[in-house]
Design an enzyme around this catalytic site. Structure first.
Site, PDB file in Angstrom:
ATOM      1  CD  GLN A 102      -2.689   1.183   2.541  1.00  0.00           C
ATOM      2  OE1 GLN A 102      -2.131   1.503   3.592  1.00  0.00           O
ATOM      3  NE2 GLN A 102      -3.976   0.855   2.481  1.00  0.00           N
ATOM      4  CE1 TYR A 172      -3.315   8.951   6.481  1.00  0.00           C
ATOM      5  CE2 TYR A 172      -4.412   7.173   5.322  1.00  0.00           C
ATOM      6  CZ  TYR A 172      -3.845   7.676   6.472  1.00  0.00           C
ATOM      7  OH  TYR A 172      -3.821   6.920   7.614  1.00  0.00           O
ATOM      8  NE  ARG A 349     -12.349  -3.989  12.384  1.00  0.00           N
ATOM      9  CZ  ARG A 349     -13.493  -3.317  12.520  1.00  0.00           C
ATOM     10  NH1 ARG A 349     -13.811  -2.805  13.690  1.00  0.00           N
ATOM     11  NH2 ARG A 349     -14.302  -3.161  11.493  1.00  0.00           N
TER      12      ARG A 349
END
Length: 409
Positions: A102, A172, A349
């Protein structure tokens, strides 16, 4: 709804890469590269997902430049990182999985205490969480950041990655250009959504020109960010359509939320206020306990919680495959996503809790995840990311303390 959805665990093409199945380990902060370089601990972290059956694992937030970091210990994609990155990709391949890097530039959430420079944004902006001032990025700097994404993608090719994931989400720097709240520019990077989409399109095109057909190119795109007056689905659909028409991407992973405002909009579920207070500087702890829940947001968890928004993108895509994220923990969720027209699903998760969950689901379709969505793993990113319900990780690893706590002091 497709009457004949694909088999979740059969091989599938992602651009020039063949994955052994349609399950991707989503990028989750790892905290296993304290000096910004690959460690044996980071390799073991991703090797566990490979051994556990995912089609591809994603190395979270590799910075395209030191100024684009959002937290200490993030890997900067440069020549110094190459030897470790090669060891990492080789290990994951030995485990039978593909691996993606990423790539990101933090923009408005790049702390000056870490980077040494004032954060940049499309327009002058004050981060509502940190109250840090962000200056307007210049056109020359826009071109420079675009080149940095391309150079980082070349490092990924040289290191043996199978894909790169361009981080166009969570406000971002690239994502903030898409926000009409943050992007108030008067040039051809501001105004209409077509203009505000220009930066992400240029990054995607430049990366594709750099890597050619050697690796897959994915982008992670916000459908909406939860910030009033900012990114919402109507304009995100236009950005997705423009990226799709450009043909630079092999896949689009759809996300929600931001790193600027109410982060629980991305994660959903319990708000770990008490745990966050413990890693803050002492002077900040009372305030975190008092208003932490309101600041982080209260967003109840439900299975497949991004599906209602994400299904709007299925009829828009002509050339680009889609990755469904959010609340995917069992086989029925995977099958629902594929029936809805998505090509891949991404899990986060649930795999922190059980790295072998994919293998277990494949062998026994009735398998249920042990993830309780307590979100206490969010706090462990201040040190070494892990599930707090896993004794081997909680008590066998490094305690989640100081790195970012010191940064916030």
């Amino acid at each position: 709804m497709s009457p004949n959805p694909p088999e979740p665990f059969s091989p599938v093409s992602l651009g020039p890469v063949t994955l052994r199945n349609r399950v991707i380990k989503a990028a989750t902060s790892e905290g296993r590269s304290p000096h910004g370089l690959v460690t044996d601990d980071l390799i073991a972290f991703h090797r566990a997902f490979a051994d556990g059956g995912v089609g591809m694992t994603t190395v979270a937030y590799c910075c395209v430049s030191p100024q684009g970091a959002s937290a200490p210990g993030q890997i900067v994609m440069n020549e110094a990182a190459l030897p470790g990155l090669r060891r990492l990709t080789e290990s994951v391949h030995e485990g039978g999985a593909a691996i993606s890097a990423q790539l990101g530039h933090a923009g408005v959430v790049a702390p000056k205490k870490l980077t040494g420079v004032t954060a940049v944004a499309p327009s002058r902006f004050v981060n509502p969480t940190s109250f840090a001032y962000c200056r307007q990025i210049t056109r020359d700097e826009i071109r420079s950041v675009t080149a940095q994404f391309a150079a980082a993608a070349q490092i990924a090719v040289d290191a043996g990655f199978d894909a790169v994931e361009l981080h166009f989400g969570h406000l971002y720097l690239p994502s903030s250009f898409l926000s009409p709240l943050i992007n108030r520019r008067k040039d051809d990077y501001g105004g209409s959504i077509d203009n505000r989409s220009r930066f992400v399109r240029e990054i995607a095109a430049r990366v594709r020109d750099t890597v050619g057909g050697r690796i897959a190119v994915i982008a992670k795109l916000d459908m909406d960010d939860g910030l009033p007056g900012s990114i919402w689905i109507d304009e995100a659909l236009r950005t997705a359509a423009l990226l799709d028409a450009d043909g630079a991407l092999d896949a689009l992973e759809l996300t929600q939320g931001s790193s600027v405002y109410k982060p629980m909009y991305l994660f959903r579920g319990d708000v770990p206020v008490r745990e966050f207070a413990t890693v803050m500087p002492p002077a900040m702890r009372p305030a975190v306990r008092l208003v932490g829940k309101q600041t982080m947001g209260v967003c109840p968890y439900q299975d497949l919680y991004m599906l209602d928004a994400a299904r709007q993108f299925v009829p828009v895509m002509r050339n680009t495959k889609l990755v469904l994220l959010g609340g995917i923990t069992e086989r029925s969720h995977i099958e629902t996503g594929l029936r809805e027209g998505f090509d891949f699903v991404a899990m986060g998760r649930a795999l922190l809790r059980e790295p072998d969950l994919v293998n277990r689901i494949r062998s026994d379709p009735s398998t249920r995840s042990r993830c309780t969505h307590n979100n206490k793993c969010m706090v462990t990113v201040f040190g070494r990311t892990h599930c707090v319900l896993d004794p081997d990780q909680r008590y066998g690893g490094v305690s989640p303390v100081q790195q970012r706590g010191e940064l916030l002091a």
